[in-house]
Scaffold this motif. Structure first.
Motif, PDB file in Angstrom:
ATOM      1  N   LEU A   1       0.826  -1.204   0.000  1.00 51.22           N
ATOM      2  CA  LEU A   1       0.000   0.000   0.000  1.00 51.22           C
ATOM      3  C   LEU A   1       0.864   1.259   0.000  1.00 51.22           C
ATOM      4  O   LEU A   1       0.532   2.255  -0.673  1.00 51.22           O
ATOM      5  CB  LEU A   1      -0.930  -0.015   1.209  1.00 51.22           C
ATOM      6  CG  LEU A   1      -2.034  -1.088   1.173  1.00 51.22           C
ATOM      7  CD1 LEU A   1      -2.625  -1.304   2.555  1.00 51.22           C
ATOM      8  CD2 LEU A   1      -3.125  -0.692   0.175  1.00 51.22           C
ATOM      9  N   HIS A   2       1.969   1.225   0.726  1.00 50.61           N
ATOM     10  CA  HIS A   2       2.861   2.387   0.773  1.00 50.61           C
ATOM     11  C   HIS A   2       3.451   2.670  -0.607  1.00 50.61           C
ATOM     12  O   HIS A   2       3.566   3.845  -1.014  1.00 50.61           O
ATOM     13  CB  HIS A   2       3.978   2.116   1.779  1.00 50.61           C
ATOM     14  CG  HIS A   2       4.975   3.244   1.901  1.00 50.61           C
ATOM     15  ND1 HIS A   2       4.642   4.470   2.437  1.00 50.61           N
ATOM     16  CD2 HIS A   2       6.299   3.315   1.560  1.00 50.61           C
ATOM     17  CE1 HIS A   2       5.708   5.250   2.411  1.00 50.61           C
ATOM     18  NE2 HIS A   2       6.716   4.578   1.889  1.00 50.61           N
ATOM     19  N   GLU A   3       3.824   1.617  -1.324  1.00 53.83           N
ATOM     20  CA  GLU A   3       4.377   1.803  -2.663  1.00 53.83           C
ATOM     21  C   GLU A   3       3.378   2.429  -3.613  1.00 53.83           C
ATOM     22  O   GLU A   3       3.761   3.028  -4.621  1.00 53.83           O
ATOM     23  CB  GLU A   3       4.846   0.452  -3.221  1.00 53.83           C
ATOM     24  CG  GLU A   3       6.106  -0.082  -2.545  1.00 53.83           C
ATOM     25  CD  GLU A   3       6.462  -1.482  -3.017  1.00 53.83           C
ATOM     26  OE1 GLU A   3       5.674  -2.063  -3.817  1.00 53.83           O
ATOM     27  OE2 GLU A   3       7.509  -2.007  -2.597  1.00 53.83           O
ATOM     28  N   ARG A   4       2.094   2.314  -3.291  1.00 54.06           N
ATOM     29  CA  ARG A   4       1.041   2.896  -4.128  1.00 54.06           C
ATOM     30  C   ARG A   4       0.521   4.216  -3.584  1.00 54.06           C
ATOM     31  O   ARG A   4      -0.545   4.682  -3.953  1.00 54.06           O
ATOM     32  CB  ARG A   4      -0.080   1.875  -4.308  1.00 54.06           C
ATOM     33  CG  ARG A   4       0.345   0.781  -5.307  1.00 54.06           C
ATOM     34  CD  ARG A   4      -0.348  -0.535  -5.095  1.00 54.06           C
ATOM     35  NE  ARG A   4       0.172  -1.533  -6.048  1.00 54.06           N
ATOM     36  CZ  ARG A   4       1.317  -2.202  -5.876  1.00 54.06           C
ATOM     37  NH1 ARG A   4       2.051  -1.990  -4.810  1.00 54.06           N
ATOM     38  NH2 ARG A   4       1.727  -3.067  -6.781  1.00 54.06           N
ATOM     39  N   GLY A   5       1.305   4.783  -2.675  1.00 54.38           N
ATOM     40  CA  GLY A   5       1.060   6.166  -2.291  1.00 54.38           C
ATOM     41  C   GLY A   5       0.213   6.403  -1.067  1.00 54.38           C
ATOM     42  O   GLY A   5      -0.119   7.563  -0.772  1.00 54.38           O
TER      43      GLY A   5
ATOM     44  N   ASN B   1      -5.658  -6.017   6.449  1.00 57.04           N
ATOM     45  CA  ASN B   1      -5.584  -4.693   5.823  1.00 57.04           C
ATOM     46  C   ASN B   1      -5.794  -3.582   6.847  1.00 57.04           C
ATOM     47  O   ASN B   1      -5.179  -2.517   6.746  1.00 57.04           O
ATOM     48  CB  ASN B   1      -6.594  -4.595   4.689  1.00 57.04           C
ATOM     49  CG  ASN B   1      -6.132  -5.336   3.446  1.00 57.04           C
ATOM     50  OD1 ASN B   1      -5.134  -4.971   2.830  1.00 57.04           O
ATOM     51  ND2 ASN B   1      -6.838  -6.399   3.093  1.00 57.04           N
ATOM     52  N   PHE B   2      -6.634  -3.820   7.850  1.00 62.34           N
ATOM     53  CA  PHE B   2      -6.764  -2.836   8.928  1.00 62.34           C
ATOM     54  C   PHE B   2      -5.415  -2.608   9.602  1.00 62.34           C
ATOM     55  O   PHE B   2      -4.977  -1.462   9.808  1.00 62.34           O
ATOM     56  CB  PHE B   2      -7.783  -3.302   9.968  1.00 62.34           C
ATOM     57  CG  PHE B   2      -7.658  -2.595  11.291  1.00 62.34           C
ATOM     58  CD1 PHE B   2      -8.126  -1.305  11.454  1.00 62.34           C
ATOM     59  CD2 PHE B   2      -7.028  -3.209  12.371  1.00 62.34           C
ATOM     60  CE1 PHE B   2      -7.975  -0.630  12.668  1.00 62.34           C
ATOM     61  CE2 PHE B   2      -6.872  -2.560  13.579  1.00 62.34           C
ATOM     62  CZ  PHE B   2      -7.355  -1.261  13.734  1.00 62.34           C
ATOM     63  N   LEU B   3      -4.751  -3.697   9.970  1.00 64.31           N
ATOM     64  CA  LEU B   3      -3.474  -3.583  10.673  1.00 64.31           C
ATOM     65  C   LEU B   3      -2.402  -2.940   9.789  1.00 64.31           C
ATOM     66  O   LEU B   3      -1.560  -2.173  10.280  1.00 64.31           O
ATOM     67  CB  LEU B   3      -3.024  -4.961  11.152  1.00 64.31           C
ATOM     68  CG  LEU B   3      -3.879  -5.575  12.269  1.00 64.31           C
ATOM     69  CD1 LEU B   3      -3.554  -7.066  12.435  1.00 64.31           C
ATOM     70  CD2 LEU B   3      -3.657  -4.838  13.588  1.00 64.31           C
ATOM     71  N   ALA B   4      -2.427  -3.238   8.494  1.00 61.66           N
ATOM     72  CA  ALA B   4      -1.451  -2.651   7.578  1.00 61.66           C
ATOM     73  C   ALA B   4      -1.671  -1.149   7.425  1.00 61.66           C
ATOM     74  O   ALA B   4      -0.721  -0.357   7.448  1.00 61.66           O
ATOM     75  CB  ALA B   4      -1.526  -3.343   6.222  1.00 61.66           C
ATOM     76  N   LEU B   5      -2.927  -0.758   7.265  1.00 57.15           N
ATOM     77  CA  LEU B   5      -3.232   0.664   7.128  1.00 57.15           C
ATOM     78  C   LEU B   5      -2.908   1.417   8.414  1.00 57.15           C
ATOM     79  O   LEU B   5      -2.401   2.546   8.389  1.00 57.15           O
ATOM     80  CB  LEU B   5      -4.701   0.846   6.746  1.00 57.15           C
ATOM     81  CG  LEU B   5      -5.055   0.398   5.317  1.00 57.15           C
ATOM     82  CD1 LEU B   5      -6.555   0.223   5.154  1.00 57.15           C
ATOM     83  CD2 LEU B   5      -4.511   1.392   4.291  1.00 57.15           C
ATOM     84  N   ALA B   6      -3.191   0.783   9.563  1.00 56.15           N
ATOM     85  CA  ALA B   6      -2.846   1.409  10.835  1.00 56.15           C
ATOM     86  C   ALA B   6      -1.338   1.583  10.953  1.00 56.15           C
ATOM     87  O   ALA B   6      -0.849   2.594  11.479  1.00 56.15           O
ATOM     88  CB  ALA B   6      -3.373   0.571  11.992  1.00 56.15           C
ATOM     89  N   ARG B   7      -0.572   0.621  10.463  1.00 54.91           N
ATOM     90  CA  ARG B   7       0.892   0.731  10.503  1.00 54.91           C
ATOM     91  C   ARG B   7       1.361   1.967   9.719  1.00 54.91           C
ATOM     92  O   ARG B   7       2.324   2.628  10.106  1.00 54.91           O
ATOM     93  CB  ARG B   7       1.528  -0.532   9.938  1.00 54.91           C
ATOM     94  CG  ARG B   7       3.041  -0.446   9.838  1.00 54.91           C
ATOM     95  CD  ARG B   7       3.686  -1.773   9.542  1.00 54.91           C
ATOM     96  NE  ARG B   7       5.121  -1.612   9.362  1.00 54.91           N
ATOM     97  CZ  ARG B   7       6.012  -2.561   9.591  1.00 54.91           C
ATOM     98  NH1 ARG B   7       5.612  -3.751  10.010  1.00 54.91           N
ATOM     99  NH2 ARG B   7       7.300  -2.341   9.406  1.00 54.91           N
ATOM    100  N   LEU B   8       0.636   2.276   8.644  1.00 51.25           N
ATOM    101  CA  LEU B   8       0.998   3.431   7.822  1.00 51.25           C
ATOM    102  C   LEU B   8       0.459   4.742   8.389  1.00 51.25           C
ATOM    103  O   LEU B   8       0.794   5.821   7.880  1.00 51.25           O
ATOM    104  CB  LEU B   8       0.477   3.243   6.400  1.00 51.25           C
ATOM    105  CG  LEU B   8       1.040   2.060   5.610  1.00 51.25           C
ATOM    106  CD1 LEU B   8       0.334   1.939   4.270  1.00 51.25           C
ATOM    107  CD2 LEU B   8       2.544   2.204   5.421  1.00 51.25           C
ATOM    108  N   GLY B   9      -0.392   4.660   9.410  1.00 53.24           N
ATOM    109  CA  GLY B   9      -1.023   5.870   9.921  1.00 53.24           C
ATOM    110  C   GLY B   9      -2.220   6.302   9.105  1.00 53.24           C
ATOM    111  O   GLY B   9      -2.766   7.388   9.320  1.00 53.24           O
ATOM    112  N   ALA B  10      -2.617   5.464   8.149  1.00 55.06           N
ATOM    113  CA  ALA B  10      -3.824   5.744   7.369  1.00 55.06           C
ATOM    114  C   ALA B  10      -5.057   5.427   8.220  1.00 55.06           C
ATOM    115  O   ALA B  10      -4.944   4.951   9.356  1.00 55.06           O
ATOM    116  CB  ALA B  10      -3.820   4.924   6.085  1.00 55.06           C
ATOM    117  N   ILE B  11      -6.232   5.682   7.686  1.00 52.73           N
ATOM    118  CA  ILE B  11      -7.466   5.503   8.445  1.00 52.73           C
ATOM    119  C   ILE B  11      -8.341   4.474   7.735  1.00 52.73           C
ATOM    120  O   ILE B  11      -9.061   4.804   6.790  1.00 52.73           O
ATOM    121  CB  ILE B  11      -8.239   6.826   8.590  1.00 52.73           C
ATOM    122  CG1 ILE B  11      -7.306   7.941   9.066  1.00 52.73           C
ATOM    123  CG2 ILE B  11      -9.412   6.655   9.559  1.00 52.73           C
ATOM    124  CD1 ILE B  11      -7.909   9.324   8.941  1.00 52.73           C
TER     125      ILE B  11
END
Length: 548
Positions: A68-72, A92-102
């Protein structure tokens, strides 16, 4: 580090919250070969029912974060997640949380007609879907940002080594968006903060005594729900084994057979569900199934019915201590309460056991972290003991509000309180009793009210061959009319006259409004994505079609 020391360290860590549990477990030395999550579906080439250790879970989350980070995807980017499996939801929740996304988690049963405007209101940068839910969204313009549509099957293909460092959350950072059950309106987007969605885990679940031995928890809660996130985080922090089931067997909830099969196969010590789960189990003769591993049933959302609780506490087992040591004896506990997406966690709790007699929709007493008042909204004052009032709540678990909807956010606030939309009374000993949702209660005049939820409770007690029921009441012209819809237990005679028992359960004022009692198939009951009955639609449909 021992589990006891780890729990103490986590509870004392001020940075720990709903968005960084995996990070903090690593920092505090949790064993990577310890419990992670088990799913009943395949995960990244691993077969269903294969336990993911904490280390494997962290690696699979890192892979998605890298992809997800590689895609911006950046911190504070809203990303919708509209999928079927619990694995796709949580990874995907945990991955987005790792990025600080919502991450905005959407119940897989949300119809496309609601899902499209829900995503638009998010102003999301993208939406992660599986094929079934991509089809539900169709070709509608969702007004997405640069990420666009993403196939959940692809997100696990990233290189874990390329995942960025974990975002450092502030307590007030939005960490998830979930949605209301939609029982009174189109599901609303509820935003949760890093601190609010973890407050109950920190204050209760990490400090209460840990059961001895291995703890295995089975969750049949909707994954895309605040309660689902809390269940995962509390299991990970307490180092419990967790099996999270995906929707299967039924259109809106897990079928009772699927849940019973999972209990017999996985042998959990605790089972988490909504009230609708226990109604599903009431279809079956529980004495024919091996439920001996279950020590505790946990309910949240709507409070559960006595008729269902009594059957469950008669099943399962609990340890009894004898001079020769502990032995397992029949009977289990049922921890009930009442909660909502907006409350973030149940505010009340009560424990039932075989022989318990405090029912009548008693939801117990508030948790220590919750301040509760029952208000007369006309005066703003608390109602006296025994009088029904509107539930007002102050709690660190409360959601900050509704995403992109300040009108609804402030409509639920009153003099510093959050109004839950529920009606309760309190007895002289401090026990609280739920009578109805405020929008479903009907004023009969002269200070008398028809409370539909309490009426359903009493009907189920008075009619043992009724598995579940719905009371539909509303005003037509200048009079109130009430229909009682019954769903019968297997083998029950549909021609039995249940009118005397129903009238007695309703009480004289409400019984005077009774128009008919009818046995209905389940398709007659309109439910929302989480399985709750949508009574406002039932009133519109049922009273209009069968008008007096």
């Amino acid at each position: 580090m021992t589990a006891k020391n780890l729990r103490a360290a986590l509870a004392a860590d001020p940075e720990l919250g709903a968005g960084n549990v995996l990070l903090k477990l690593r920092e505090h030395g949790a064993a990577p070969d310890g419990p992670g999550i088990t799913f009943d579906t395949a995960v990244d080439g691993r077969p269903p029912w294969t336990a993911l250790t904490l280390g494997v879970l962290d690696e699979r989350v890192a892979a998605r974060a890298a992809w997800l980070h590689e895609r911006g995807v950046q911190p504070r980017d809203p990303v919708a997640v509209f999928v079927t499996s619990a694995a796709d939801c949580f990874l995907n929740f945990l991955a987005l949380a790792r990025l600080g996304a919502i991450p905005a988690l959407m119940n897989g049963n949300m119809p496309g007609e609601y899902a499209v405007p829900f995503v638009r209101r998010l102003r999301a940068v993208g939406v992660i879907t599986d094929s079934a839910h991509r089809a539900l969204l169709g070709d509608e313009d969702l007004e997405l940002g640069g990420l666009g549509h993403v196939d959940a099957a692809e997100t696990g293909g990233g290189d874990p080594a390329k995942a960025p460092a974990h975002y450092r959350h502030h307590a007030d950072d939005p960490v998830a968006i979930t949605h209301s059950s939609g029982t009174t309106r189109v599901p609303a987007a509820v935003v949760h903060s890093h601190a609010s969605l973890f407050a109950a885990v920190r204050r209760i679940r990490l400090t209460e005594p840990r059961p001895s031995g291995v703890v295995r928890e089975l969750s049949v809660l909707p994954a895309a729900h605040a309660a689902g996130i809390i269940t995962v985080n509390q299991a990970l922090c307490n180092r419990y084994e967790l099996l999270y089931m995906s929707a299967q067997g039924g259109e809106f909830v897990h079928s009772g057979a699927a849940v019973l099969d999972a209990i017999e196969r996985w042998r959990p010590t605790g089972v988490f569900g909504f009230a609708v789960t226990w109604a599903e189990l009431a279809r079956y003769d529980l004495t024919e199934r091996d439920l001996s591993s279950v020590r505790v049933w946990f309910n949240t959302g709507d409070s559960a019915h006595e008729a269902h609780i009594r059957r469950l506490v008669a099943a399962g087992s609990h340890p009894e201590y004898t001079p020769e040591g502990p032995v397992d004896v029949p009977g289990s506990r049922f921890i009930d309460g009442i909660g909502s997406t907006e409350m973030g966690h149940s505010a009340f709790h009560i424990t039932h056991r075989p022989g318990s007699d405090r029912y009548g929709r008693c939801v117990g007493k508030p948790y220590p972290f919750a301040e509760v008042a029952l208000l007369d909204l006309a005066t703003g004052e608390e109602v006296p003991v025994g009088a029904v009032g509107h539930v007002a709540l102050k709690s660190p678990t409360l959601a900050p509000g509704y995403w992109n909807d300040s009108v609804t956010t402030y409509r639920t606030r009153f003099r510093g309180w959050y109004l839950t939309g529920d009606l309760m009374y309190r007895d002289a000993d401090g026990w609280y009793y739920h009578v109805d949702r405020a929008v479903d209660a009907v004023d009969l005049g002269g200070g008398r009210w028809l409370y539909t939820a309490m009426s359903e409770e009493r009907i189920l007690v008075g009619c043992p061959d009724v598995r579940d029921c719905t009371v539909v009441a509303g005003r037509e012209a200048d009079q109130v009319v009430t229909d009682v819809l019954l769903m019968l237990a297997a083998g029950a005679d549909p021609d039995v006259d249940r009118a005397p028992a129903v009238r007695e359960a309703l009480g004289e004022p409400a019984a005077a409004t009774l128009r008919r009692i009818v046995v209905v198939p389940e398709g007659e009951i309109v439910v929302g994505p989480t399985g709750k009955v949508r009574k406002f639609l039932m009133r519109q449909r049922h009273l209009a079609v069968t008008g007096a």
